[in-house]
Motif scaffolding. Structure first.
Motif, PDB file in Angstrom:
ATOM      1  N   ARG A   5       0.841  -1.191   0.000  1.00  0.00           N
ATOM      2  CA  ARG A   5       0.000   0.000   0.000  1.00  0.00           C
ATOM      3  C   ARG A   5       0.877   1.241   0.000  1.00  0.00           C
ATOM      4  O   ARG A   5       2.076   1.172   0.316  1.00  0.00           O
ATOM      5  CB  ARG A   5      -0.924   0.006   1.214  1.00  0.00           C
ATOM      6  N   PRO A   6       0.295   2.409  -0.302  1.00  0.00           N
ATOM      7  CA  PRO A   6       1.069   3.659  -0.222  1.00  0.00           C
ATOM      8  C   PRO A   6       1.424   3.993   1.230  1.00  0.00           C
ATOM      9  O   PRO A   6       0.712   3.622   2.167  1.00  0.00           O
ATOM     10  CB  PRO A   6       0.114   4.713  -0.794  1.00  0.00           C
ATOM     11  N   SER A   7       2.531   4.694   1.392  1.00  0.00           N
ATOM     12  CA  SER A   7       2.944   5.125   2.726  1.00  0.00           C
ATOM     13  C   SER A   7       2.030   6.234   3.227  1.00  0.00           C
ATOM     14  O   SER A   7       1.327   6.887   2.455  1.00  0.00           O
ATOM     15  CB  SER A   7       4.395   5.606   2.707  1.00  0.00           C
ATOM     16  N   VAL A  55       3.558  -4.288   4.074  1.00  0.00           N
ATOM     17  CA  VAL A  55       3.169  -4.325   5.482  1.00  0.00           C
ATOM     18  C   VAL A  55       2.676  -5.726   5.846  1.00  0.00           C
ATOM     19  O   VAL A  55       2.230  -6.488   4.984  1.00  0.00           O
ATOM     20  CB  VAL A  55       2.082  -3.270   5.800  1.00  0.00           C
ATOM     21  N   ASP A  56       2.757  -6.036   7.141  1.00  0.00           N
ATOM     22  CA  ASP A  56       2.285  -7.338   7.598  1.00  0.00           C
ATOM     23  C   ASP A  56       0.794  -7.292   7.936  1.00  0.00           C
ATOM     24  O   ASP A  56       0.116  -6.291   7.670  1.00  0.00           O
ATOM     25  CB  ASP A  56       3.130  -7.834   8.773  1.00  0.00           C
ATOM     26  N   GLU A  57       0.318  -8.349   8.552  1.00  0.00           N
ATOM     27  CA  GLU A  57      -1.122  -8.466   8.835  1.00  0.00           C
ATOM     28  C   GLU A  57      -1.635  -7.433   9.836  1.00  0.00           C
ATOM     29  O   GLU A  57      -2.830  -7.187   9.909  1.00  0.00           O
ATOM     30  CB  GLU A  57      -1.468  -9.882   9.302  1.00  0.00           C
ATOM     31  N   ILE A  58      -0.731  -6.811  10.608  1.00  0.00           N
ATOM     32  CA  ILE A  58      -1.173  -5.752  11.520  1.00  0.00           C
ATOM     33  C   ILE A  58      -0.808  -4.366  10.974  1.00  0.00           C
ATOM     34  O   ILE A  58      -0.789  -3.387  11.715  1.00  0.00           O
ATOM     35  CB  ILE A  58      -0.647  -5.956  12.957  1.00  0.00           C
ATOM     36  N   ASP A  59      -0.504  -4.316   9.686  1.00  0.00           N
ATOM     37  CA  ASP A  59      -0.230  -3.060   8.967  1.00  0.00           C
ATOM     38  C   ASP A  59       1.088  -2.417   9.393  1.00  0.00           C
ATOM     39  O   ASP A  59       1.251  -1.210   9.323  1.00  0.00           O
ATOM     40  CB  ASP A  59      -1.399  -2.072   9.127  1.00  0.00           C
ATOM     41  N   TYR A  60       2.047  -3.234   9.802  1.00  0.00           N
ATOM     42  CA  TYR A  60       3.368  -2.744  10.225  1.00  0.00           C
ATOM     43  C   TYR A  60       4.322  -2.767   9.028  1.00  0.00           C
ATOM     44  O   TYR A  60       4.491  -3.815   8.391  1.00  0.00           O
ATOM     45  CB  TYR A  60       3.899  -3.623  11.356  1.00  0.00           C
ATOM     46  N   PRO A  61       4.948  -1.647   8.694  1.00  0.00           N
ATOM     47  CA  PRO A  61       5.848  -1.594   7.531  1.00  0.00           C
ATOM     48  C   PRO A  61       7.082  -2.481   7.697  1.00  0.00           C
ATOM     49  O   PRO A  61       7.788  -2.421   8.701  1.00  0.00           O
ATOM     50  CB  PRO A  61       6.249  -0.117   7.456  1.00  0.00           C
TER      51      PRO A  61
END
Length: 145
Positions: A5-7, A55-61
């Motif tokens: 996804r975009p930053s 990003v991972d499943e918890i939206d961590y870059p």
């Protein structure tokens, strides 16, 4: 599961962490002074750049990529996660957007050179210095379908 996804503006600190870790793991050819000068430049620019993030499943870059007009300016993966397909996923995403994507890679970074070759990039040229005029040769690459 990796998503791309975009930053977002608030993610600058994490993006710099990824960049520093990846550079420290792969760019041992940099002099300490050059490493510091590049860090200062990157800290001013990178947090505000339009990046693609993995990003991972918890939206961590976990990694990021910067593409400007079909040229991949940057691809950096958290060094603890290298070899898990995260960089490849970002490159594949970039190739969907820009099938003839180009990039430059430091000649001294053998791992990156081999990675891009495996991803289907071919050498189109070489420069004896980097984009800032430092003595770090660049290999110019283009993706070949």
């Amino acid at each position: 599961m990796i998503m791309i996804r975009p930053s977002r503006p608030h993610e600058g600190t994490r993006i710099i962490e990824v960049w520093r870790g990846a550079v420290d793991a792969t760019h041992d050819f940099l002099t300490p002074d050059d490493r510091l000068a590049i860090d200062e430049m990157v800290c001013e620019f990178l947090p505000h750049a339009p990046l693609w993030l993995a990003v991972d499943e918890i939206d961590y870059p976990l990694a990021f990529m910067l593409i400007d007009e079909g040229h991949m300016e940057a691809l950096f993966v958290d060094p603890a996660l290298r070899g898990n397909g995260i960089g490849a996923a970002l490159v594949k995403h970039g190739l969907v957007l820009h099938p003839k994507m180009t990039t430059d890679v430091n000649e001294q970074n053998d791992q990156a050179v081999r990675f891009y070759e495996r991803m289907g990039f071919k050498q189109t040229g070489r420069s004896p210095i980097d984009g800032q005029g430092r003595p770090y040769p660049l290999i110019h690459l283009e993706h070949v379908n």
